[in-house]
Design a protein around this motif. Structure first.
Motif, mmCIF file in Angstrom:
data_model
loop_
_atom_site.group_PDB
_atom_site.id
_atom_site.type_symbol
_atom_site.label_atom_id
_atom_site.label_comp_id
_atom_site.label_asym_id
_atom_site.label_seq_id
_atom_site.Cartn_x
_atom_site.Cartn_y
_atom_site.Cartn_z
ATOM 1 N N VAL A 12 24.063 42.476 51.620
ATOM 2 C CA VAL A 12 24.218 43.713 52.545
ATOM 3 C C VAL A 12 22.790 44.593 52.485
ATOM 4 N N GLN A 13 23.038 45.360 53.527
ATOM 5 C CA GLN A 13 21.616 46.058 53.676
ATOM 6 C C GLN A 13 21.650 47.305 52.827
ATOM 7 N N PRO A 14 20.504 47.816 52.486
ATOM 8 C CA PRO A 14 20.360 49.096 51.951
ATOM 9 C C PRO A 14 21.344 50.490 52.533
ATOM 10 N N GLY A 15 22.111 50.957 51.419
ATOM 11 C CA GLY A 15 23.027 51.982 52.197
ATOM 12 C C GLY A 15 24.443 51.452 52.422
ATOM 13 N N GLY A 16 24.637 50.089 52.403
ATOM 14 C CA GLY A 16 25.795 49.423 52.718
ATOM 15 C C GLY A 16 27.051 49.510 51.599
ATOM 16 N N SER A 17 28.256 48.923 51.730
ATOM 17 C CA SER A 17 28.938 48.781 50.691
ATOM 18 C C SER A 17 29.646 47.538 50.468
ATOM 19 N N LEU A 18 30.064 47.213 49.302
ATOM 20 C CA LEU A 18 30.763 45.984 48.956
ATOM 21 C C LEU A 18 31.879 46.385 48.086
ATOM 22 N N LYS A 19 32.899 45.608 47.852
ATOM 23 C CA LYS A 19 34.016 45.776 47.196
ATOM 24 C C LYS A 19 34.296 44.415 46.222
ATOM 25 N N LEU A 20 33.820 44.494 45.213
ATOM 26 C CA LEU A 20 34.184 43.359 44.215
ATOM 27 C C LEU A 20 35.434 43.239 43.479
ATOM 28 N N SER A 21 36.020 42.157 43.423
ATOM 29 C CA SER A 21 37.363 41.819 42.838
ATOM 30 C C SER A 21 37.143 40.732 41.729
ATOM 31 N N CYS A 22 37.959 41.081 40.635
ATOM 32 C CA CYS A 22 37.928 40.238 39.424
ATOM 33 C C CYS A 22 39.508 40.235 39.376
ATOM 34 N N ALA A 23 39.894 38.630 39.648
ATOM 35 C CA ALA A 23 41.520 38.226 39.626
ATOM 36 C C ALA A 23 41.640 37.417 38.295
ATOM 37 N N ALA A 24 42.669 38.056 37.693
ATOM 38 C CA ALA A 24 43.031 37.419 36.259
ATOM 39 C C ALA A 24 44.213 36.599 36.464
ATOM 40 N N SER A 25 44.162 35.400 35.587
ATOM 41 C CA SER A 25 45.337 34.371 35.779
ATOM 42 C C SER A 25 46.340 34.711 35.182
ATOM 43 N N GLY A 26 46.506 35.855 34.360
ATOM 44 C CA GLY A 26 47.482 36.365 33.733
ATOM 45 C C GLY A 26 47.527 37.820 33.448
ATOM 46 N N SER A 27 48.498 38.655 33.016
ATOM 47 C CA SER A 27 48.792 39.674 33.003
ATOM 48 C C SER A 27 47.547 40.554 32.313
ATOM 49 N N ILE A 28 47.042 41.709 32.971
ATOM 50 C CA ILE A 28 46.029 42.525 32.505
ATOM 51 C C ILE A 28 46.809 43.839 32.093
ATOM 52 N N ARG A 29 47.847 43.979 32.062
ATOM 53 C CA ARG A 29 48.454 45.410 31.789
ATOM 54 C C ARG A 29 48.188 45.690 30.270
ATOM 55 N N SER A 30 47.864 45.045 29.519
ATOM 56 C CA SER A 30 47.744 45.307 28.341
ATOM 57 C C SER A 30 46.310 45.420 27.601
ATOM 58 N N ALA A 31 45.428 45.028 28.871
ATOM 59 C CA ALA A 31 44.106 45.369 28.530
ATOM 60 C C ALA A 31 43.370 46.688 28.175
#
Length: 117
Positions: A12-31
């Motif tokens: 990405v160019q300076p000043g730009g944006s990105l959205k990273l995702s981290c997908a879990a294979s199980g529930s993260i509700r209790s994290a």
């Protein structure tokens, strides 16, 4: 055992944006802790944003990203996000997510973010 898979990195160019995702294979509700770290070449891995959950939820950011990055979670999709705005060349690094469930920490494999014109 929970597996984490990061995605959303790229060039990405300076000043730009990105959205990273981290997908879990199980529930993260209790994290109780979720964090995004980054490691640039020749540097130590550093914590850039974290989200802790207990009686209340709180977020913390490294000074270098405060006001530009936002961490969030979606318990239905079992995903942690890192919205990155106003990106700078010094944000270039491999970004890793970390999730603590019970007393075990889990890491993803990382996603490369390169900020360059």
């Amino acid at each position: 055992q929970v597996q984490l898979v990061e995605s959303g990195g790229g060039l990405v160019q300076p000043g730009g944006s990105l959205k990273l995702s981290c997908a879990a294979s199980g529930s993260i509700r209790s994290a109780i802790f979720m964090g995004w770290y980054r490691q640039a070449p020749g540097k130590q891995r550093e914590l850039v944003a974290d989200l802790t959950s207990g009686t209340s939820t709180s977020t913390n950011y490294a000074d270098s990203v405060k006001g530009r990055f936002t961490i969030s979670r979606d318990n239905i999709k079992n995903t942690v996000y890192l919205q990155m705005n106003s990106l700078k060349p010094e944000d270039t690094a491999v970004y890793y997510c970390n999730v603590v469930l019970g007393f075990r920490g889990f890491w993803g494999q990382g996603t490369q973010v390169t900020v360059s014109s």
